[in-house]
Design a protein around this motif. Structure first.
Motif: not given
Length: 528
Positions: A34-36, A61-66, A110-114, A118-122
């Motif tokens: 999972a994305i962290k 970091s993580g996920g299937t994207g770069t 905060f949110e990150a998306r590749n 795929e995304s994650t938030s904290q």
């Protein structure tokens, strides 16, 4: 026998190995983690003070994207910067925390998306601590004393301010006070100079220093005012609040400067107060007279003050005061007006586009409703038919010149027609209309198209009205494209075949209430 058993065992072992080789290995499935989000790890990194800049970089970091794009999903405040690469910067303003609370917690998501969506938030809690700022002491007017007179001087409150709005008191500095002088906590200075003090003051003016202390933090700022001997005709002095030399404002922002005039010979000695500007667009009416010794400059440049292609206009203004003997004092300031976008006018234009599209759709819906009613009436008449149109003349084979006889069959829509008594045919009313009268096929096709088009227009109109009911949604770049797409829906195919009257006028007015009856989510209250 033993050899047979041995051969049989070898055969079974060979088959088992072959099956094992053909069976796919059940290894661990490659499953992406999972994305962290990674934030600074040092203790207290999220604790800061007002006026203190906080900078850090968020990494995912993580996920299937770069490739990741970063954003703040919730909790962003003015002055907070977080770019798409994860760089964060924020300096809380000094008024961010109430002076009585001492601290404030701000939650930011905060949110990150590749690139594979795929995304994650904290959630991060920032603790901002209050910073007490000491009082500010501006330029003070001088005190002109007279001999053998109790001279009283009050430090004007307009020149002493506390940006945290804390209560303030004045504290005398013993070394800076002349003998016999007193300074109260409210800022009132009293002094009756002796002859020796007066003569010494005539040769050398005195600077009286004091402290301004805020409560309860007791932060101090030193201030001073000048003490001089009064003369027969002293020039007036001009005090400007705020006492700065450069002002930068945007269009449609109000510039307010206060002026206090002091004349040692009294207010009647003040002859005039005015200004000279290098820009002729500044009106003379911007200078407002409150009292003979107090003025205000109040001016708000409109959105048309800075002309395109300029992005700003800079000019100088000189404010001056004259007494009756033409002695003067002046202050020169530099003013820069920045070009600004008229958000109100822009929002009004977007709202007009929004409403005009729905008015056009509502108008067309009303016309389609009337056309649909008319077509239904025509269709009903076609189905019923007319008795006189069911008569038929026919010729079959050698039968000629025989007048037809039409016999009504009671309680039915059938008519029995005999020709020469030898040929009988049965024609239904609707069939007679197809054969003899006007075709219902055209009516049905037109009616179906009208109903289909009205339903389509209703559906897309409801979506359009709901999507852009709010002012903020109409500011999106895709709004104008959706307006064009919505208008394109109103281009009917076969206008001639539908027999729509080009000169048709709606009997009802396009009021907001009428539009809202057709399109329930029409945001006619969002124009303000």
């Amino acid at each position: 026998m033993k050899k047979s058993l041995l051969l049989f065992s070898l055969l079974l072992l060979t088959i088992a190995q072959a099956i094992a080789q053909d069976t796919p290995t059940s290894g661990k499935s490659s499953k992406a983690s999972a994305i962290k989000l990674q934030f600074p790890t040092e203790p207290g990194w999220n604790v800061l003070k007002e006026g203190q800049q906080l900078e850090f970089k968020v990494q995912a970091s993580g996920g299937t994207g770069t490739a990741f794009r970063y954003s703040i999903k919730q909790g962003k405040v003015d002055g907070m910067v977080f770019d798409s690469l994860g760089y964060f910067s924020w300096t809380p303003s000094y008024d961010f925390v109430d002076r009585l609370s001492g601290g404030r917690i701000l939650q930011v998501i905060f949110e990150a998306r590749n690139e594979k969506d795929e995304s994650t938030s904290q959630v991060v809690d920032f603790k901002v601590e209050h910073v007490n700022r000491p009082p500010v002491v501006g330029e003070l007017k001088p005190l002109y004393v007279r001999y053998n007179t109790q001279n009283t001087y009050t430090i004007e409150s307009a020149a002493v301010q506390d940006e945290d709005e804390d209560p303030i008191v004045f504290v005398a500095i013993a070394d800076g006070m002349p003998e016999g002088a007193k300074l109260s906590a409210q800022g009132e200075f009293t002094w009756k100079p002796s002859l020796t003090q007066f003569n010494r003051l005539r040769n050398k003016p005195l600077m009286v220093e004091f402290y301004v202390e805020d409560q309860p933090a007791k932060a101090r700022t030193k201030g001073a005012f000048k003490v001089e001997v009064t003369q027969q005709d002293l020039p007036p002095t001009l005090q400007m609040i705020p006492s700065q030399k450069r002002f930068v404002y945007k269009e449609d922002a109000t510039l307010n400067i206060k002026f206090q005039i002091y004349d040692p010979n009294g207010e009647p000695d003040i002859a005039s107060f005015s200004f000279i500007s290098t820009n002729t667009l500044v009106p003379a009416s911007a200078l407002v007279k409150n009292t003979p010794s107090q003025y205000e400059f109040i001016w708000r440049p409109g959105y048309d003050f800075v002309r395109d292609p300029l992005d700003s206009v800079a000019f100088e203004m000189t404010f001056f005061v004259l007494d009756k003997s033409n002695k003067r004092d002046e202050r020169t300031v530099s003013i820069t007006v920045l070009n600004a976008v008229n958000e109100g006018e822009k929002d009004q234009k977007l709202y007009n586009e929004y409403r005009a599209s729905l008015v056009r759709a509502w108008d067309l819906m009303e016309q389609l409703k009337e056309t649909e009613k008319d077509l239904k009436k025509k269709y009903n008449r076609a189905r019923k038919g007319k008795k006189g149109r069911s008569l038929a003349n026919a010729s079959m084979g050698a039968v000629t010149g025989i007048a037809p006889v039409v016999i009504d069959e009671p309680a039915t829509s059938k008519k029995i027609t005999t020709i020469g008594g030898t040929t009988v045919m049965t024609i239904g009313t609707l069939e007679a209309t197809e054969v003899i009268g006007r075709s219902t096929k055209d009516l049905v096709e037109r009616l179906n198209y009208i109903i289909e088009k009205r339903n389509e227009l209703q559906t897309k109109g409801d979506v359009f009205a709901r999507k852009y009911a709010l002012k903020s949604s109409r500011r999106r770049p895709e709004f104008l494209k959706d307006v064009d797409d919505f208008v394109a829906v109103m281009n009917l195919k076969g206008l001639v075949a539908l027999e729509l009257d080009a000169n048709w006028t709606n009997k009802h007015k396009a009021t907001d209430e009428n539009i809202a009856k057709t399109f329930k989510d029409f945001g006619y209250e969002s124009q303000n």
